[in-house]
Design an enzyme around this catalytic site. Sequence first.
Site, short mmCIF file in Angstrom:
data_model
loop_
_atom_site.label_atom_id
_atom_site.label_comp_id
_atom_site.label_asym_id
_atom_site.label_seq_id
_atom_site.Cartn_x
_atom_site.Cartn_y
_atom_site.Cartn_z
N TYR A 77 0.84 -1.05 -0.09
CA TYR A 77 0.14 -0.07 -0.01
C TYR A 77 0.69 1.31 0.15
O TYR A 77 0.81 2.05 -0.93
CB TYR A 77 -1.06 -0.10 1.28
CG TYR A 77 -1.91 1.26 1.31
CD1 TYR A 77 -2.98 1.60 0.48
CD2 TYR A 77 -1.32 2.26 2.30
CE1 TYR A 77 -3.73 2.64 0.64
CE2 TYR A 77 -2.14 3.48 2.45
CZ TYR A 77 -3.36 3.41 1.47
OH TYR A 77 -3.77 4.74 1.49
N ASP A 78 1.57 1.41 0.95
CA ASP A 78 2.64 2.45 0.98
C ASP A 78 3.69 2.62 -0.53
O ASP A 78 3.66 3.91 -0.78
CB ASP A 78 3.67 2.33 2.05
CG ASP A 78 3.15 2.50 3.49
OD1 ASP A 78 1.92 3.02 3.54
OD2 ASP A 78 3.72 2.19 4.40
N LYS A 116 4.16 3.97 17.63
CA LYS A 116 2.86 3.96 16.89
C LYS A 116 2.26 2.72 16.79
O LYS A 116 2.52 1.57 16.35
CB LYS A 116 3.15 4.35 15.45
CG LYS A 116 2.12 4.72 14.35
CD LYS A 116 2.73 5.02 13.42
CE LYS A 116 1.75 5.70 12.07
NZ LYS A 116 0.45 4.46 12.08
N LYS A 168 8.06 5.38 10.38
CA LYS A 168 7.65 4.01 10.00
C LYS A 168 8.82 3.04 10.10
O LYS A 168 9.92 3.36 9.80
CB LYS A 168 7.10 3.93 8.66
CG LYS A 168 5.84 4.76 8.44
CD LYS A 168 4.48 4.12 8.98
CE LYS A 168 4.02 3.15 8.21
NZ LYS A 168 2.56 3.08 7.97
N CYS A 177 3.42 -42.55 12.33
CA CYS A 177 4.61 -41.75 12.47
C CYS A 177 5.29 -41.37 11.31
O CYS A 177 5.49 -42.44 10.74
CB CYS A 177 5.45 -42.06 13.47
SG CYS A 177 7.13 -41.25 13.38
S1 IVH Z 1 -1.24 10.88 17.23
C1 IVH Z 1 -2.59 14.69 15.40
N1 IVH Z 1 0.09 8.98 18.55
O1 IVH Z 1 -1.42 6.43 13.68
C2 IVH Z 1 -1.99 13.44 15.83
N2 IVH Z 1 -1.22 8.45 16.61
O2 IVH Z 1 -0.98 7.13 10.88
C3 IVH Z 1 -2.64 12.18 15.49
N3 IVH Z 1 -1.54 6.37 16.07
O3 IVH Z 1 -4.50 8.39 13.17
C4 IVH Z 1 -2.24 11.05 15.87
N4 IVH Z 1 -0.06 5.49 17.55
O4 IVH Z 1 -4.47 6.09 14.60
C5 IVH Z 1 -0.59 9.44 17.47
N5 IVH Z 1 1.28 7.38 19.68
C6 IVH Z 1 0.27 7.60 18.49
C7 IVH Z 1 -0.17 6.59 17.86
C8 IVH Z 1 -0.99 7.16 16.73
C9 IVH Z 1 -0.82 4.89 16.77
C10 IVH Z 1 -2.22 6.32 14.78
C11 IVH Z 1 -3.56 6.98 14.95
C12 IVH Z 1 -3.16 7.77 13.62
C13 IVH Z 1 -2.41 7.14 12.73
C14 IVH Z 1 -1.80 8.07 11.81
#
Ligand code: IVH
Length: 705
Positions: free
Chosen positions: A44-45, A121, A326, A420
Amino acid sequence: MAVMTTAAAVIVDGAAYAQAVEDAVKASAAYYTGGTSGLDDETYDLLVRGIAAWEAEHPEQVLPGSPTGKVAGGAVEGDVPHTVAMLSLDNVFSAEEFTAWAASLARRIGHEAERFSVEPKLDGLAIAARYDRGRLTRLITRGDGTAGEDVSHAIGTVEGLPDELGEPVTVEVRGEVLMTTAQFEHANEVRTGHGGQPFANPRNAAAGTLRAKDRAYTVPMTFFGYGLLPLPDTEADLAARLGGLAHSDLMREAAALGVNTTAGTAVPGSTADTAEQVLARVAEIAALRAELPFGIDGIVVKADLAADQQAAGSGTRAPRWAIAYKLPAVEKITRLLEVEWNVGRTGIIAPRAVLAPVEIDGSTITYATLHNPADITRRDLRLGDHVMVYRAGDVIPRIEAPVAHLRTGDERPIAFPEVCPHCGSGIDTSEQRWRCENGRNCHLVAALSYAAGRDQLDVEGLGHSRVVQLVEAGLVADLADLFSLTRDQLLGLERMGETSTDNLLAAIASAKGRPLSRVLCALGVRGTGRSMSRRIARHFATMDTIRAADAEAMQRVDGIGTEKAPSIVAELAELAPLIDRLVAAGVNMTEPGATPPPPAGSDAEEQAVDAGSAAGPEAAAGGPLAGMTVVVTGAMTGALEALSRNQMNELIERAGGRSSSSVSKKTTLVVAGEGAGSKRAKAETLGVRLAAPEEFAALVADFLG
Ligand code: IVH
C-alpha cells in the site's frame, strides 16, 4: 535496524494512475472499516508513494479522491462529527528523512523544537472516547477525520478505557484500540468456534470487532491513549489548562484519570531534547518490537510543547508538529503450500508450514511454525490458503491467520498423519503435541546427536554423520550403547582409522565425567532442556535423589508446575533401565557443588520452606550472584570469550545466581557484550544494571575455570 526502502510503484500513464488511485482507495477503505484489502501495508505504501510521484509530475491531473490529498478512510452516512478533526500523520522512513523533517519544523517555528515526545505507533485503529462528567458515554471511530461512526456498543469490551474516570471531568480521550497477540488468538478461536471466518491479523480483528453489533459473543480489546482534549462542555478553566499542557503532561494526566497509556509497557512514551536523542530512542523501540505483546508499525514523534505545536499548525491531512517514523513491515500475505510433519529427538511430531517464499524486512521466509494439530484446526488453516505471515527481529516466523476472503474454494484440508512419518509406528495423540509411540527411539539419530552435542555430553568427533554411521551399522541403539563401543567395532567402520577411533573412544570416556545436569539433559526427557536440567540437577544433586522424587517433590524445583512434574517423573521411570546401564558404564550421576534436599517431611525441610527457599537449596547457595537473576547477551570477550551461552549460564548458576534468557523487571543484571541489541535496550529501559563481560568476569573470578 534494517534499512527501509522508500521505493515507489512506477506509474506510467494516466490510466495506470487512475487504477492505482482506485486500488489504494479500496485498500484504504478496507483498512479503516476492518476488511482485508489483499494489499499488505508495504505494498500500500509503495502504491501511495507511486501515486504521489506521478501527481508531482502531473499536478493538473490529480484526482479528487487520491489518497495523497485527503484524510484517509471514507465517511459513512450517519456519522458523528468530531469536535476537532482527527488527523492522520505524515511518514518518514529513515534517519535522514526524520532529520530533514525536524529541520523543516525548526524553520517553520523559527527555532528548534524545545522538546520532543517519542512513543510507539500502535497498530490498531483510532478512536475518540467521550467522557461526560467522568462517565464514558460515546465511542467514535475516526471515519474520514471530520466525522466517524458511533461504536458506543463496544463500551465495556475495551480494556484500558474505564467506564468511569478518576475525576468527574468532561473530556475526550483519543487513542488506539488494538488486540494484543493473546486477545487476537482468543478472538479468532471464539469467532471460528461460532462458525465465523478468522480475522487475518490483530488489526483487522480489532477493527471488525469494534464495528460489529449484535454478536453472540464479545471478545476483549485493549486501548492505549495518545491524546486528551476538552469538549465543548468542558469547564473553561480545565479546557484552558489542557490547552496549555505539553503532550507528555497530557499523557500523565490521562494515566492519572485511569486511562491506559503506553507508560506501563516495555516501550513507554518518553521525551527527548534533540533529534539525535529521538533517533536513539527510535532504535531502542525498534529493537524491542519483536518482543512486544502488541503490534507497532512505527514510532510517533511529536513536538512536546503546546506552544511549539501551535506555532507549527496543521495541514488538512496531518499536523506539522508530529511525524510517524515508520518501521519495516513485519507482515506479508503469502500462500500456504504444504504442511510438513517433522519428528524431533524426543519423538514429538511437529507440523511446519511451507510457504510460497516471501520477503519480510530483508529476509526470505519459506517456513513458519505451526504448534500442533489442534492449532491448525483452531485456525481453520487449509492448503492453498493465503495467509498473513508475521516475522520481526529474530523471532521464528508465524502464521497469524488465513486471509479468509481471498479463498477461492480450491483450498484443500490439511491431512494429519495417521502413523509416525519417520518410523511408521502409531501416534500418541492424547496430548496437544502428538508423539511417536516409539518416543525418543523413533528418531534415534536426532536423539543421539543432541546427547553428544556441545552443551550436553560434548563428545568431540561424534557429529551427525558419525551417529548415522553407528546407528546404521547397528552398533548403537540407545545412549548407553555409546559407552560400550569397542575399538574393533569402530575400526571396522568406513573412514575410521586408528587415530579417529582412539580420539573418539577418548572423547566418549571423558563424556562419562560430565556433570549430572548435562547427563540429564542428554537423556532428552520432555520439558527438561538445558536450563531446566541444570535446575533439577542442582536441586536434587544426585540421580538417585531425582529418581526417588515423586511429582510433589519434583514440583519444588523452580519452574516445574503441576502439569510438568508428573510427566517428568513418569518419563524418568520409563528410562530406568537405560539410566541403570549408564550408571554401570561409569557415567557420572552427581552435580558438583550441589547438596541433596532434606528428605520430605523432615524438620530441616520445614525450615527450608519457612525460610522461603521453596526453590530448593540451589537458590539459597552462597556465591557472588546469590539471589540474582542474570541475562547474558552479545559476544563475550576477555576471560569469557571461549564460553558458549550454555557455559555462561552454568557459570552463573555455579556462582549462586539464576540464569535467564529474557530481560524483565525481575532481572538483576544483564551481561552485555559486543553486538548486544534488544536485550540491552530493554535493560536500559527498565533500568536494569548492565555489566561488560570483563566486569562480570571479575565478579565471578572464583568460579571460572
Ligand atoms: S497521534 C494529530 N500517536 O497512527 C496526531 N497516533 O497514521 C494524530 N497512532 O491516526 C495521531 N499510535 O490512529 C498518534 N502514539 C500515537 C499513535 C498514533 C498510533 C495512529 C493513529 C493515527 C495514525 C496515523
